[in-house]
Design an enzyme around this catalytic site. Structure first.
Site, short mmCIF file in Angstrom:
data_model
loop_
_atom_site.label_atom_id
_atom_site.label_comp_id
_atom_site.label_asym_id
_atom_site.label_seq_id
_atom_site.Cartn_x
_atom_site.Cartn_y
_atom_site.Cartn_z
N LYS A 1 13.54 0.68 2.31
CA LYS A 1 13.54 -0.70 2.13
C LYS A 1 14.85 -1.52 1.92
CE LYS A 1 9.21 -0.42 2.30
NZ LYS A 1 8.22 -0.85 3.51
N SER B 1 10.39 -3.89 -0.57
CA SER B 1 9.85 -3.56 -1.75
C SER B 1 10.75 -3.76 -3.00
CB SER B 1 9.28 -1.92 -1.67
OG SER B 1 8.99 -1.67 -2.95
N GLY C 1 1.63 -2.19 11.52
CA GLY C 1 0.82 -1.82 10.27
C GLY C 1 -0.45 -2.57 9.95
N ALA C 2 -1.11 -3.43 11.13
CA ALA C 2 -1.97 -4.34 10.92
C ALA C 2 -3.20 -3.84 10.51
CB ALA C 2 -2.09 -5.10 12.39
N TYR D 1 12.04 6.32 0.58
CA TYR D 1 11.38 5.08 0.78
C TYR D 1 12.05 3.90 0.22
CZ TYR D 1 7.57 1.75 -0.36
OH TYR D 1 6.75 0.35 -0.02
N1 LIG Z 1 0.79 -1.93 -1.44
C1 LIG Z 1 1.97 -1.99 -2.21
O1 LIG Z 1 1.77 -2.07 -3.74
C2 LIG Z 1 3.25 -2.18 -1.52
C3 LIG Z 1 4.46 -2.65 -2.73
C4 LIG Z 1 5.50 -2.67 -1.87
C5 LIG Z 1 5.66 -2.64 -0.55
N2 LIG Z 1 4.56 -2.40 0.26
C6 LIG Z 1 4.78 -2.31 1.83
O2 LIG Z 1 4.09 -3.19 2.39
C7 LIG Z 1 3.55 -2.39 3.71
C8 LIG Z 1 2.14 -2.55 3.90
O3 LIG Z 1 1.49 -1.75 2.97
P1 LIG Z 1 0.11 -1.32 2.49
O4 LIG Z 1 0.04 -1.18 1.07
O5 LIG Z 1 -0.66 -2.55 3.48
O6 LIG Z 1 0.21 0.04 3.11
P2 LIG Z 1 -1.14 0.86 3.93
O7 LIG Z 1 -0.84 2.29 3.93
O8 LIG Z 1 -2.42 0.30 3.60
O9 LIG Z 1 -0.71 0.19 5.47
C9 LIG Z 1 0.23 0.90 6.13
C10 LIG Z 1 -0.40 0.83 7.53
O10 LIG Z 1 0.77 1.24 8.52
C11 LIG Z 1 0.25 2.30 9.39
N3 LIG Z 1 0.98 3.05 9.94
C12 LIG Z 1 1.68 4.25 9.10
N4 LIG Z 1 2.35 4.99 9.79
C13 LIG Z 1 2.57 4.56 11.07
C14 LIG Z 1 3.15 4.71 12.38
N5 LIG Z 1 3.68 5.82 12.50
N6 LIG Z 1 2.87 4.08 13.46
C15 LIG Z 1 2.17 3.08 13.31
N7 LIG Z 1 1.36 2.59 12.34
C16 LIG Z 1 1.70 3.28 11.07
C17 LIG Z 1 -0.83 2.90 8.62
O11 LIG Z 1 -1.97 3.27 9.55
C18 LIG Z 1 -1.46 1.69 7.92
O12 LIG Z 1 -2.37 0.94 8.42
C19 LIG Z 1 4.41 -1.25 3.65
O13 LIG Z 1 5.58 -1.49 4.45
C20 LIG Z 1 4.54 -1.01 2.45
O14 LIG Z 1 5.86 -0.16 2.11
C21 LIG Z 1 3.54 -2.09 -0.10
#
Ligand SMILES: NC(=O)c1ccc[n+]([C@@H]2O[C@H](COP(=O)([O-])OP(=O)(O)OC[C@H]3O[C@@H](n4cnc5c(N)ncnc54)[C@H](O)[C@@H]3O)[C@@H](O)[C@H]2O)c1
Length: 245
Positions: free
Chosen positions: A156, A139, A13-14, A152
């Site tokens: 987690k 999360s 998810g980089a 979800y």
């Molecule tokens: N943003 C928040 O408030 C928050 C809160 C709690 C947890 N998280 C967790 O943090 C992590 C990153 O979140 P974020 O906010 O950067 O989200 P984001 O949506 O910006 O990034 C997620 C990335 O994962 C990639 N991805 C999705 N499906 C994929 C697949 N099938 N194969 C490969 N790549 C895939 C996407 O292309 C995206 O670049 C996630 O696991 C999310 O659940 C985020």
């Protein structure tokens, strides 16, 4: 402190909001980066920003058969994987009684099963080299639950429990396994929330503000470092105090 010179980190998810900050932060600490995501344009741009010692690998983690190929390609390029950051995550929210099998399975596959298969594929090499760091992005809702997010939240919670099991099995081999549980992090999604919704959210957070992706990346850099060698099977909650667990 927290230097990662010549350590190889695979970050899933980089190309996302948090993943990009993790990549920048580990790179600043001297790590070599294997970046993976579905989003090829995002990966390309990130590699261009970072410069040396970075390669990207496009992969769909929803296709869990692709994971072995991904790990083989990273090991072929860098010779080893020292740090795995299971950061990719998706949501497909719905009320419990309306939650379809497809929505349930899609979220579990990407958020949990892919993380399991990746950890299983990299941990053998880590054990042999007597060094490894596996970090899962969980999360706060994986601990608290959240209406409309059964799939979800379960994924987690599963990540947290899975990492505790693996931590127990590999602790004696120099491999640590931990989770990070972000609260509400400022992203394009939270930026567009209406003011009253934002105010209600902030009222529940003792620090009175949303978190930044950098706050999460800092926790990743710490857990990946030598300085965190006596921390395993833990979950670090990075949430401004909204849940004190
Ligand atoms: N943003 C928040 O408030 C928050 C809160 C709690 C947890 N998280 C967790 O943090 C992590 C990153 O979140 P974020 O906010 O950067 O989200 P984001 O949506 O910006 O990034 C997620 C990335 O994962 C990639 N991805 C999705 N499906 C994929 C697949 N099938 N194969 C490969 N790549 C895939 C996407 O292309 C995206 O670049 C996630 O696991 C999310 O659940 C985020």
């Amino acid at each position: 402190m927290f230097r990662l010179d010549e350590k190889v980190a695979l970050i899933t998810g980089a190309a996302g909001g948090i993943g990009r900050k993790i990549a920048h932060t580990l790179h600043e600490q001297g790590a070599y980066l294997a970046l993976t995501d579905l989003n090829e344009e995002g990966l390309k741009a990130l590699k261009a920003e970072l410069g040396d010692n970075v390669e990207y690998f496009v992969a769909n983690l929803g296709d869990t058969d692709a994971i072995k190929t991904l790990v083989d390609a990273v090991e072929e390029k860098f010779g080893k994987i020292d740090i795995l950051v299971n950061n990719a995550g998706v949501t497909k929210d719905d009320l419990f009684i309306r939650m379809s099998d497809e929505k349930w399975q899609f979220v579990l596959d990407v958020n949990l099963t892919a993380g399991f298969k990746l950890a299983r594929a990299v941990v053998r090499g880590m054990m042999k080299r007597r060094y490894g760091r596996i970090i899962g992005m969980a999360s706060v809702v994986g601990v608290m639950g959240n209406a409309g997010q059964a799939n979800y939240s379960a994924s987690k919670a599963g990540m947290i429990a899975m990492n505790k099991c693996l931590a127990q099995e590999v602790g004696s081999r120099g491999v640590t396994v931990n989770s990070i549980a972000p609260g509400f992090i400022r992203t394009p999604m939270t930026d567009v929330l209406p003011d009253d919704v934002k105010a209600a959210l902030l009222a529940k957070i003792p620090e009175g503000k949303l978190g930044e992706a950098q706050d999460i990346a800092n926790a990743v850099a710490f857990l990946a470092s030598d300085e965190a060698q006596y921390i395993t099977g833990q979950t670090i909650h990075v949430n401004g105090g909204m849940a004190m667990i």
